[in-house]
Scaffold this motif. Structure first.
Motif, PDB file in Angstrom:
ATOM      1  N   MET A  77       0.833  -1.210   0.000  1.00 26.84           N
ATOM      2  CA  MET A  77       0.000   0.000   0.000  1.00 26.84           C
ATOM      3  C   MET A  77       0.866   1.257   0.000  1.00 26.84           C
ATOM      4  SD  MET A  77      -3.066  -1.076   2.633  1.00 26.84           S
ATOM      5  CE  MET A  77      -3.752   0.585   2.625  1.00 26.84           C
ATOM      6  N   LEU A  78       1.943   1.233   0.761  1.00 27.33           N
ATOM      7  CA  LEU A  78       2.840   2.385   0.777  1.00 27.33           C
ATOM      8  C   LEU A  78       3.460   2.609  -0.595  1.00 27.33           C
ATOM      9  CD1 LEU A  78       4.354   4.543   2.555  1.00 27.33           C
ATOM     10  CD2 LEU A  78       6.235   2.890   2.604  1.00 27.33           C
ATOM     11  N   CYS A  79       3.923   1.537  -1.216  1.00 20.78           N
ATOM     12  CA  CYS A  79       4.555   1.651  -2.527  1.00 20.78           C
ATOM     13  C   CYS A  79       3.573   2.191  -3.559  1.00 20.78           C
ATOM     14  CB  CYS A  79       5.101   0.294  -2.963  1.00 20.78           C
ATOM     15  SG  CYS A  79       6.058   0.349  -4.495  1.00 20.78           S
ATOM     16  N   GLU A  80       2.329   1.743  -3.475  1.00 25.19           N
ATOM     17  CA  GLU A  80       1.317   2.217  -4.414  1.00 25.19           C
ATOM     18  C   GLU A  80       1.023   3.698  -4.228  1.00 25.19           C
ATOM     19  OE1 GLU A  80      -1.876  -0.434  -3.638  1.00 25.19           O
ATOM     20  OE2 GLU A  80      -0.995  -2.090  -4.781  1.00 25.19           O
ATOM     21  N   SER A  81       1.254   4.219  -3.018  1.00 27.99           N
ATOM     22  CA  SER A  81       0.980   5.636  -2.761  1.00 27.99           C
ATOM     23  C   SER A  81       1.966   6.551  -3.478  1.00 27.99           C
ATOM     24  CB  SER A  81       1.023   5.917  -1.251  1.00 27.99           C
ATOM     25  OG  SER A  81       2.358   5.845  -0.755  1.00 27.99           O
ATOM     26  N   ASP A  82       3.175   6.049  -3.735  1.00 24.97           N
ATOM     27  CA  ASP A  82       4.195   6.826  -4.459  1.00 24.97           C
ATOM     28  C   ASP A  82       5.214   5.842  -5.034  1.00 24.97           C
ATOM     29  OD1 ASP A  82       6.135   8.556  -5.406  1.00 24.97           O
ATOM     30  OD2 ASP A  82       6.028   9.896  -3.681  1.00 24.97           O
ATOM     31  N   PRO A  83       4.871   5.185  -6.154  1.00 27.76           N
ATOM     32  CA  PRO A  83       5.718   4.120  -6.718  1.00 27.76           C
ATOM     33  C   PRO A  83       7.145   4.544  -7.008  1.00 27.76           C
ATOM     34  CG  PRO A  83       3.569   4.122  -7.765  1.00 27.76           C
ATOM     35  CD  PRO A  83       3.637   5.365  -6.938  1.00 27.76           C
ATOM     36  N   MET A  92      11.574   4.544   2.479  1.00 27.18           N
ATOM     37  CA  MET A  92      10.514   4.415   3.482  1.00 27.18           C
ATOM     38  C   MET A  92      11.099   4.517   4.886  1.00 27.18           C
ATOM     39  SD  MET A  92       9.545   1.815   5.782  1.00 27.18           S
ATOM     40  CE  MET A  92      10.048   0.303   4.979  1.00 27.18           C
ATOM     41  N   LEU A  93      12.222   3.838   5.118  1.00 23.98           N
ATOM     42  CA  LEU A  93      12.863   3.896   6.431  1.00 23.98           C
ATOM     43  C   LEU A  93      13.270   5.326   6.778  1.00 23.98           C
ATOM     44  CD1 LEU A  93      15.165   0.726   6.242  1.00 23.98           C
ATOM     45  CD2 LEU A  93      12.994   0.940   7.463  1.00 23.98           C
ATOM     46  N   LYS A  94      13.838   6.031   5.800  1.00 17.56           N
ATOM     47  CA  LYS A  94      14.272   7.408   6.028  1.00 17.56           C
ATOM     48  C   LYS A  94      13.086   8.323   6.324  1.00 17.56           C
ATOM     49  CE  LYS A  94      16.905   7.976   2.304  1.00 17.56           C
ATOM     50  NZ  LYS A  94      17.899   8.583   1.382  1.00 17.56           N
ATOM     51  N   THR A  95      12.011   8.163   5.550  1.00 18.08           N
ATOM     52  CA  THR A  95      10.841   9.019   5.731  1.00 18.08           C
ATOM     53  C   THR A  95      10.228   8.831   7.118  1.00 18.08           C
ATOM     54  OG1 THR A  95      10.329   9.009   3.362  1.00 18.08           O
ATOM     55  CG2 THR A  95       8.531   9.554   4.870  1.00 18.08           C
ATOM     56  N   GLU A  96      10.030   7.585   7.524  1.00 21.74           N
ATOM     57  CA  GLU A  96       9.419   7.336   8.826  1.00 21.74           C
ATOM     58  C   GLU A  96      10.354   7.712   9.971  1.00 21.74           C
ATOM     59  OE1 GLU A  96       6.011   3.991   7.959  1.00 21.74           O
ATOM     60  OE2 GLU A  96       7.803   3.358   9.057  1.00 21.74           O
ATOM     61  N   ASP A  97      11.649   7.588   9.751  1.00 19.72           N
ATOM     62  CA  ASP A  97      12.608   8.001  10.771  1.00 19.72           C
ATOM     63  C   ASP A  97      12.546   9.521  10.979  1.00 19.72           C
ATOM     64  OD1 ASP A  97      14.894   7.458  12.567  1.00 19.72           O
ATOM     65  OD2 ASP A  97      16.050   8.593  11.084  1.00 19.72           O
ATOM     66  N   ILE A  98      12.511  10.257   9.901  1.00 18.59           N
ATOM     67  CA  ILE A  98      12.440  11.717   9.972  1.00 18.59           C
ATOM     68  C   ILE A  98      11.123  12.169  10.610  1.00 18.59           C
ATOM     69  CG2 ILE A  98      12.269  13.835   8.589  1.00 18.59           C
ATOM     70  CD1 ILE A  98      14.178  12.465   6.572  1.00 18.59           C
ATOM     71  N   GLU A  99      10.027  11.486  10.259  1.00 16.90           N
ATOM     72  CA  GLU A  99       8.716  11.860  10.783  1.00 16.90           C
ATOM     73  C   GLU A  99       8.481  11.364  12.205  1.00 16.90           C
ATOM     74  OE1 GLU A  99       6.079  10.205   7.912  1.00 16.90           O
ATOM     75  OE2 GLU A  99       6.380  11.833   6.453  1.00 16.90           O
ATOM     76  N   GLY A 100       9.381  10.493  12.687  1.00 16.69           N
ATOM     77  CA  GLY A 100       9.228   9.949  14.039  1.00 16.69           C
ATOM     78  C   GLY A 100       8.182   8.865  14.150  1.00 16.69           C
ATOM     79  N   ASN A 101       7.850   8.214  13.035  1.00 18.18           N
ATOM     80  CA  ASN A 101       6.801   7.192  13.027  1.00 18.18           C
ATOM     81  C   ASN A 101       7.333   5.765  12.978  1.00 18.18           C
ATOM     82  OD1 ASN A 101       4.788   9.186  12.955  1.00 18.18           O
ATOM     83  ND2 ASN A 101       4.934   9.334  10.721  1.00 18.18           N
TER      84      ASN A 101
END
Length: 221
Positions: A77-83, A92-101
């Protein structure tokens, strides 16, 4: 991104897994694991194929199988949101790390971590079968679990897994299920050895990336 479960009529699950690994190439970490590339589609397709292998173990793997399936769907689902962006799981790891999620209950980082741990379990299982195909399946599965998933599980998950060990097929039936039609055991053994030799260094690189993002010692469940 999402595709149907891999077709198995052209070869065994082990052969299909080897084919998926050929799509990986070499994961080049360099000096910065945060700049590495883990191709999302081949990784998720590999997890789907290994799901078929776990299916053959029977009801013992039901809970693990469900977890793997849900984690695959979460990353799809994540990949489909921005292939374009998420064709690389490290993004994905970098994005969630930066966002604190990254450490939240439904994070994709956690899904990736547990999929990696499930692959660790699968590799350990195949290694033991290659080394001694005659050994008791309960022992094979239990020892594989103890060195891979058990350290990451709490006592409730560990106890539940122990109860299901009595539902395992015997080793001969399991190996027969893994083989392609008319395939010899020697051929299957060679394929299992190839799969382990290909997947082990990839998992080592992935664990390095997980350590970089401080996910490797995530709290047991």
């Amino acid at each position: 991104m999402k595709r149907k479960r891999p077709e198995m009529d052209k070869g065994s699950e082990i052969k299909c897994a080897i084919e998926e690994l050929s799509m990986f190439g070499k994961l080049k970490l360099g000096d910065d694991p945060g700049c590495a590339h883990i191709p999302t589609k081949p990784f998720l397709h590999l997890c789907q194929v290994m799901l078929h292998v776990l299916d053959k173990i029977g009801p013992t793997m039901a809970v693990l199988r469900q977890d793997i399936h849900q984690n695959i769907e979460r990353l799809e689902m994540l990949c489909e949101s921005d292939p374009s962006k998420y064709s690389n799981l490290v993004e994905m790891l970098k994005t969630e790390d930066i966002e604190g999620n990254a450490r939240k209950g439904t994070s994709c980082s956690k899904a990736f971590l547990w999929l990696t741990r499930s692959l660790d379990f699968s590799v350990a299982l195949l290694q033991k079968l290659v080394k001694d195909p005659e050994q008791n399946m309960e022992k094979v599965v239990e020892e594989s679990y103890e060195i891979t998933l058990k350290p990451c599980h709490g006592w409730i998950s560990s106890a539940a897994f122990g109860i299901t060990l009595k539902l395992l097929p015997d080793n001969k039936n399991f190996i027969a299920l893994l083989k392609d039609k008319d395939e010899s055991y020697d051929t299957l053994k060679e394929d299992m050895e190839s799969l382990v030799s290909l997947l082990t260094p990839i998992l080592e690189e992935i664990h390095s990336i997980l350590r970089f993002f401080k996910l490797e010692r995530f709290k047991p469940i």
